[in-house]
Design a protein around this motif. Structure first.
Motif, PDB file in Angstrom:
ATOM      1  N   GLU A 461       0.929  -1.274  -0.096  1.00 15.27           N
ATOM      2  CA  GLU A 461      -0.038  -0.004   0.125  1.00 15.27           C
ATOM      3  C   GLU A 461       0.897   1.289  -0.076  1.00 15.27           C
ATOM      4  O   GLU A 461       2.123   1.209   0.451  1.00 15.27           O
ATOM      5  N   ILE A 462       0.302   2.396  -0.588  1.00 16.83           N
ATOM      6  CA  ILE A 462       1.266   3.627  -0.481  1.00 16.83           C
ATOM      7  C   ILE A 462       0.995   4.030   0.885  1.00 16.83           C
ATOM      8  O   ILE A 462      -0.136   4.347   1.479  1.00 16.83           O
ATOM      9  N   VAL A 463       2.247   4.474   1.406  1.00 15.29           N
ATOM     10  CA  VAL A 463       2.387   5.011   2.848  1.00 15.29           C
ATOM     11  C   VAL A 463       2.671   6.365   3.052  1.00 15.29           C
ATOM     12  O   VAL A 463       3.020   6.978   4.069  1.00 15.29           O
ATOM     13  N   GLY A 464       3.077   6.775   1.928  1.00 17.65           N
ATOM     14  CA  GLY A 464       3.906   8.270   1.828  1.00 17.65           C
ATOM     15  C   GLY A 464       4.256   8.508   0.407  1.00 17.65           C
ATOM     16  O   GLY A 464       4.064   7.847  -0.412  1.00 17.65           O
ATOM     17  N   ALA A 465       5.027   9.642   0.554  1.00 21.71           N
ATOM     18  CA  ALA A 465       5.597  10.287  -0.748  1.00 21.71           C
ATOM     19  C   ALA A 465       6.709  11.184  -0.348  1.00 21.71           C
ATOM     20  O   ALA A 465       7.021  11.423   0.763  1.00 21.71           O
ATOM     21  N   GLU A 466       7.719  11.132  -1.318  1.00 23.22           N
ATOM     22  CA  GLU A 466       8.911  12.053  -1.039  1.00 23.22           C
ATOM     23  C   GLU A 466       8.922  13.200  -2.183  1.00 23.22           C
ATOM     24  O   GLU A 466       8.442  13.137  -3.244  1.00 23.22           O
ATOM     25  N   ALA A 467       8.720  14.383  -1.681  1.00 25.61           N
ATOM     26  CA  ALA A 467       8.721  15.624  -2.450  1.00 25.61           C
ATOM     27  C   ALA A 467       9.838  15.847  -3.290  1.00 25.61           C
ATOM     28  O   ALA A 467      10.819  15.923  -2.531  1.00 25.61           O
ATOM     29  N   LEU A 468       9.730  16.191  -4.492  1.00 25.84           N
ATOM     30  CA  LEU A 468      11.079  16.294  -5.367  1.00 25.84           C
ATOM     31  C   LEU A 468      10.746  17.664  -6.217  1.00 25.84           C
ATOM     32  O   LEU A 468       9.847  17.429  -6.821  1.00 25.84           O
ATOM     33  N   MET A 520      -1.506  11.725   4.275  1.00 26.83           N
ATOM     34  CA  MET A 520      -0.435  11.332   3.434  1.00 26.83           C
ATOM     35  C   MET A 520       0.726  11.938   4.175  1.00 26.83           C
ATOM     36  O   MET A 520       0.863  13.107   4.066  1.00 26.83           O
ATOM     37  N   LYS A 521       1.719  11.185   4.440  1.00 25.54           N
ATOM     38  CA  LYS A 521       3.041  11.646   5.272  1.00 25.54           C
ATOM     39  C   LYS A 521       3.921  11.941   3.999  1.00 25.54           C
ATOM     40  O   LYS A 521       4.230  11.028   2.996  1.00 25.54           O
ATOM     41  N   VAL A 522       4.632  13.079   3.916  1.00 25.67           N
ATOM     42  CA  VAL A 522       5.326  13.613   2.927  1.00 25.67           C
ATOM     43  C   VAL A 522       6.716  13.918   3.333  1.00 25.67           C
ATOM     44  O   VAL A 522       6.919  14.616   4.345  1.00 25.67           O
ATOM     45  N   ALA A 523       7.882  13.407   2.826  1.00 30.10           N
ATOM     46  CA  ALA A 523       9.128  13.422   3.187  1.00 30.10           C
ATOM     47  C   ALA A 523       9.815  14.670   2.371  1.00 30.10           C
ATOM     48  O   ALA A 523       9.509  14.672   1.222  1.00 30.10           O
ATOM     49  N   ILE A 524      10.793  15.401   2.936  1.00 34.62           N
ATOM     50  CA  ILE A 524      11.155  16.822   2.257  1.00 34.62           C
ATOM     51  C   ILE A 524      12.812  16.502   2.558  1.00 34.62           C
ATOM     52  O   ILE A 524      13.089  16.470   3.774  1.00 34.62           O
ATOM     53  N   ASN A 525      13.491  16.738   1.739  1.00 33.14           N
ATOM     54  CA  ASN A 525      15.225  16.653   1.699  1.00 33.14           C
ATOM     55  C   ASN A 525      15.528  18.163   2.362  1.00 33.14           C
ATOM     56  O   ASN A 525      15.066  19.447   1.879  1.00 33.14           O
ATOM     57  N   LEU A 526      16.446  18.071   3.202  1.00 32.12           N
ATOM     58  CA  LEU A 526      17.203  19.120   3.782  1.00 32.12           C
ATOM     59  C   LEU A 526      18.671  19.192   3.276  1.00 32.12           C
ATOM     60  O   LEU A 526      19.290  18.286   3.293  1.00 32.12           O
ATOM     61  N   SER A 527      18.968  20.427   2.739  1.00 33.69           N
ATOM     62  CA  SER A 527      20.530  20.636   2.187  1.00 33.69           C
ATOM     63  C   SER A 527      21.346  20.794   3.288  1.00 33.69           C
ATOM     64  O   SER A 527      21.137  21.572   4.328  1.00 33.69           O
ATOM     65  N   PRO A 528      22.588  20.556   3.023  1.00 31.72           N
ATOM     66  CA  PRO A 528      23.771  21.174   4.000  1.00 31.72           C
ATOM     67  C   PRO A 528      23.454  22.583   4.318  1.00 31.72           C
ATOM     68  O   PRO A 528      23.634  22.959   5.361  1.00 31.72           O
ATOM     69  N   GLU A 663       9.660  -0.194   4.194  1.00 38.88           N
ATOM     70  CA  GLU A 663       8.974   0.342   3.022  1.00 38.88           C
ATOM     71  C   GLU A 663       9.978   0.730   1.638  1.00 38.88           C
ATOM     72  O   GLU A 663      11.368   0.297   1.996  1.00 38.88           O
ATOM     73  N   MET A 664       9.515   0.839   0.544  1.00 35.25           N
ATOM     74  CA  MET A 664      10.224   0.664  -0.562  1.00 35.25           C
ATOM     75  C   MET A 664       9.863   1.921  -1.615  1.00 35.25           C
ATOM     76  O   MET A 664       8.582   2.277  -1.669  1.00 35.25           O
ATOM     77  N   GLN A 665      10.633   2.330  -2.342  1.00 36.03           N
ATOM     78  CA  GLN A 665      10.440   3.245  -3.402  1.00 36.03           C
ATOM     79  C   GLN A 665      11.489   3.105  -4.440  1.00 36.03           C
ATOM     80  O   GLN A 665      12.539   2.860  -4.372  1.00 36.03           O
ATOM     81  N   GLY A 666      10.991   3.448  -5.822  1.00 32.63           N
ATOM     82  CA  GLY A 666      12.088   3.154  -6.943  1.00 32.63           C
ATOM     83  C   GLY A 666      10.908   3.015  -8.105  1.00 32.63           C
ATOM     84  O   GLY A 666       9.698   3.206  -8.044  1.00 32.63           O
ATOM     85  N   MET A 682      -3.538   7.449  -5.785  1.00 36.72           N
ATOM     86  CA  MET A 682      -4.253   7.202  -4.670  1.00 36.72           C
ATOM     87  C   MET A 682      -5.269   6.817  -4.508  1.00 36.72           C
ATOM     88  O   MET A 682      -6.094   5.924  -3.918  1.00 36.72           O
ATOM     89  N   ARG A 683      -6.320   7.302  -5.719  1.00 35.62           N
ATOM     90  CA  ARG A 683      -7.481   7.025  -5.933  1.00 35.62           C
ATOM     91  C   ARG A 683      -7.760   5.488  -6.433  1.00 35.62           C
ATOM     92  O   ARG A 683      -8.571   4.756  -5.906  1.00 35.62           O
ATOM     93  N   LYS A 684      -6.837   5.128  -7.177  1.00 38.33           N
ATOM     94  CA  LYS A 684      -6.915   3.771  -7.695  1.00 38.33           C
ATOM     95  C   LYS A 684      -6.454   2.753  -6.679  1.00 38.33           C
ATOM     96  O   LYS A 684      -7.279   1.713  -6.333  1.00 38.33           O
TER      97      LYS A 684
END
Length: 689
Positions: A461-468, A520-528, A663-666, A682-684
């Motif tokens: 199941e979809i458990v989250g997303a990564e914002a790009l 939905m829980k979304v992951a955001i990358n933080l830069s140096p 969890e996996m993503q790719g 998500m609707r599907k």
């Protein structure tokens, strides 16, 4: 013949001697500072006239204080001779005192000559009385008066030279005290000489003219005091004028230096460098030959500045500048353009390999490290080299091409050098275009977020997303993060871009909720660069709260290498995020140098296995699987979830599922999608659940 003294005139003569001594001390100090020969000679002459008049007046007033039972006068010509002697002696004394060094030999010789001169003035003045019969001098007292004159002269020379430095503490009071001592000594010599004179009974003064002695004494006193006071006033005014001129000159020199040299490192600045490059171009056009520009930027300097402070960073720059000057030739110019950018102008090159040799020498010197505040640091530059005339014919062109070559050196692994090539200019121009696009991207809506789904390792199941983030520019086109994020990181624009990503993610979460889609829980990358902002957790919390999103729906991903740059600081920042309700994930785990102690201290929610290890499940066989299994077991033992990124094959998916990856993503499971496409996904999943 019985003689008497006017006590009032005796006191006045002592005061005049003291004033003359002070004038001599002041003038000697003033003249010693003069460097212009003409001005020095003028003041020597004026000083000798004032001082000589003062000494002579003291003598003459002392003579007027002396009275005999017969009319007394003084021959004008002979009196003039005594005044001339006084001035000559004074000139000699001031010259001696104003010398930088007064040796013992010179002090003794000067004292003897000056003593004889003063004695000569005194006894010439006595001769001006033209007594008949002549004055008889007692030998013992006569010799004593000359000895006193010599001793007084030597003492006066020594005292005056000792007080020549006007910067001494309490110099004014010292000069006043010394003038009193010298005045008393000079008066003592005069009255000793007078005591040596015997006037025989029946003597007649041949120079008696009937001039009133009181009137003459008053005239001489007033004239003498006026001369010395005016001399002192002029000396003070001249000293002030000279000091003001010196201050203006010094200030002007400082202004010129500030305009031409870097304040921190004392190296030539951009303006001076430009002038020297222009001169090098002119000489090369006239004489042939060429030169090189070496443009360098310190690798990792920002990390030093952020972690150890700007004051320490300034010391690093100054130390690097000193070492850099030691690496080049005396004829070369080392300049600082600003920040951590330095340029070396290498003159008179016969061939490009000479520039390469010099660049290699700089790198080799810096590899041994530099010592800053008892810390040894390896501060390495990346160096770009542009050659004249093949790489440019103007200052701007040469600097731009050397800068482009320097960035190519950074892209080539840093801490190395590159010569300019034509294709680098195209890359540099593209970098400038991207940087310009970044300035206007937020305001003009060029940024857009894509979301890559994360799937549960067991249920799928979809458990989250990564914002790009993506950049769609009307001229440059669509750009992936690898194309513009490093540029934004170097320029500092990444900080504002990061805040935009958080705000836009919150807006999208609310849109999904408004559309009836699951939270939905979304992951955001933080830069140096973002991690170096102390106020980052506070500002992000304010943004999320303002947009009305629960902090628990946002997870921030920090790469392992960034987390370990300053583990203590990272721990503190993670605690701030967690206190606000945000979750933290360590990204690219396994590619850095994590300390297990710090990993435990971080207490993050997730570990993300780097795609290198995910690929190793296929490429490395059992060994690859063993490493991934160890990472998953480690994370689970610390109470952390594990996310595998870069899942691209079914075999990788099956092995990760067997190893109980959370969890996996790719690309196998789902590519990054636009917000609308992610909504459809998500609707599907809702309809098939």
């Amino acid at each position: 013949m019985q003689s008497t003294y006017n006590l009032g005139l005796v006191v006045v003569s002592l005061a005049v001697a003291t004033l003359a001594s002070y004038t001599a001390l002041d003038l000697a100090a003033r003249i010693s500072t003069m460097t212009a020969a003409r001005t020095r000679q003028l003041w020597l002459a004026a000083g000798a006239a004032a001082m000589g008049t003062g000494i002579w007046s003291m003598h003459f007033i002392g003579m007027l204080a002396f009275s005999l039972p017969i009319p007394v006068g003084y021959d004008f010509t002979i009196t003039g001779y005594s005044l001339a002697i006084a001035m000559i002696v004074s000139y000699f004394a001031i010259v001696q005192v104003a010398r930088p060094v007064l040796s013992i030999t010179r002090l003794i010789a000067g004292g003897v000559l000056m003593g004889f001169g003063i004695a000569g003035m005194h006894y010439t003045g006595m001769a001006a009385m033209q007594m008949h019969p002549g004055i008889h001098y007692r030998t013992g007292i006569f010799v004593a008066s000359i000895a006193i004159a010599i001793a007084v002269s030597m003492a006066a020379l020594w005292i005056a030279h000792a007080l020549i430095d006007s910067s001494q503490q309490r110099v004014l009071s010292k000069r006043v005290g010394a003038a009193c001592v010298m005045g008393a000594a000079i008066a003592g010599m005069h009255y000793t000489g007078m005591a040596a004179a015997d006037f025989l009974p029946g003597s007649v003064c041949g120079a008696a003219r009937g001039v009133d002695s009181q009137w003459l004494a008053t005239t001489i006193i007033l004239l003498t005091v006026a001369i010395m006071v005016v001399t002192l006033i002029l000396s003070r005014f001249d000293a002030r004028a000279t000091a003001l001129t010196g201050s203006v000159s010094s200030l002007n020199s400082q202004i010129v230096r500030l305009a031409n040299y870097d304040l921190l490192t004392d190296l030539p600045n951009r303006r001076t460098l430009t002038e020297r490059i222009e001169r090098a171009i002119e000489l090369s056009e006239t004489n042939g030959g060429g030169f090189a520009l070496m443009f360098m930027d310190l690798d990792g300097f920002k990390t030093i500045n952020d972690s150890l402070g700007h004051v320490f960073g300034d010391e690093v720059l100054k130390t690097f500048a000193r070492h850099l000057r030691q690496c080049v030739r005396n004829s070369d110019t080392v300049a600082r353009l600003g920040g951590d950018e330095f340029v070396v102008l290498v003159d008179n090159l016969a061939a490009p390999h000479e520039a390469a040799d010099l660049a290699e020498a700089v790198l080799e010197r810096m590899r041994s490290g530099i010592n800053v505040e008892n810390q040894t640091l390896q501060v390495m530059p990346s160096i770009g080299i542009a050659m004249y005339p093949q790489d440019g014919s103007s200052v701007d062109e040469l600097l731009k091409h050397a800068d482009a070559a320097m960035y190519e050196a950074k892209r080539g692994g840093r801490s190395t050098y590159r010569f300019f090539e034509a294709h680098m200019n195209e890359a540099a121009m593209r970098t400038l275009k991207i940087q310009s696009a970044l300035h206007e991207a937020i305001g003009k809506g060029y940024f857009v977020l894509h979301f890559q789904p994360k799937f549960h390792g067991g249920s799928g199941e979809i458990v989250g997303a990564e914002a790009l983030i993506r950049l769609n520019h009307p001229e440059i086109g669509a750009l992936a993060p690898l194309d513009f994020v490093p540029i934004a990181e170097r320029s500092g624009q990444i900080v504002q871009i990061g805040y935009w990503v958080v705000r836009e993610t919150c807006l999208q979460i609310r849109r999904w909720e408004a559309a009836g889609l699951p939270s939905m829980k979304v992951a955001i990358n933080l830069s140096p660069r973002q991690m170096n902002q102390p106020e980052l957790p506070t500002k992000i919390r304010e943004i999320v709260e303002k947009e009305g999103v629960d902090c628990g729906q946002i997870m921030f991903e920090i790469t392992e290498s960034v987390a370990m740059q300053d583990a203590a600081k990272t721990t503190e920042m993670i605690r701030e995020f967690q206190a606000s309700g945000f979750e933290i994930s360590i990204d690219d785990f396994g590619t850095g140098y994590s300390s297990l102690a710090y990993l435990q201290r971080f207490r993050v929610k997730q570990l993300k296995i780097d795609r290198f290890f995910t690929n190793g499940l296929d490429a490395e066989g059992p060994e690859g699987g063993a490493i991934v299994q160890a990472i998953i077991a480690l994370a689970h033992s610390l109470g952390m979830d594990v996310v595998a990124e870069g899942v691209e094959t079914a075999s990788q998916f099956d092995k990760l599922k067997t190893l109980e990856c959370d969890e996996m993503q790719g690309f196998l499971l789902g590519k990054p999608l636009t917000a609308d496409a992610f909504s459809e996904l998500m609707r599907k999943h809702l309809t098939t659940a």
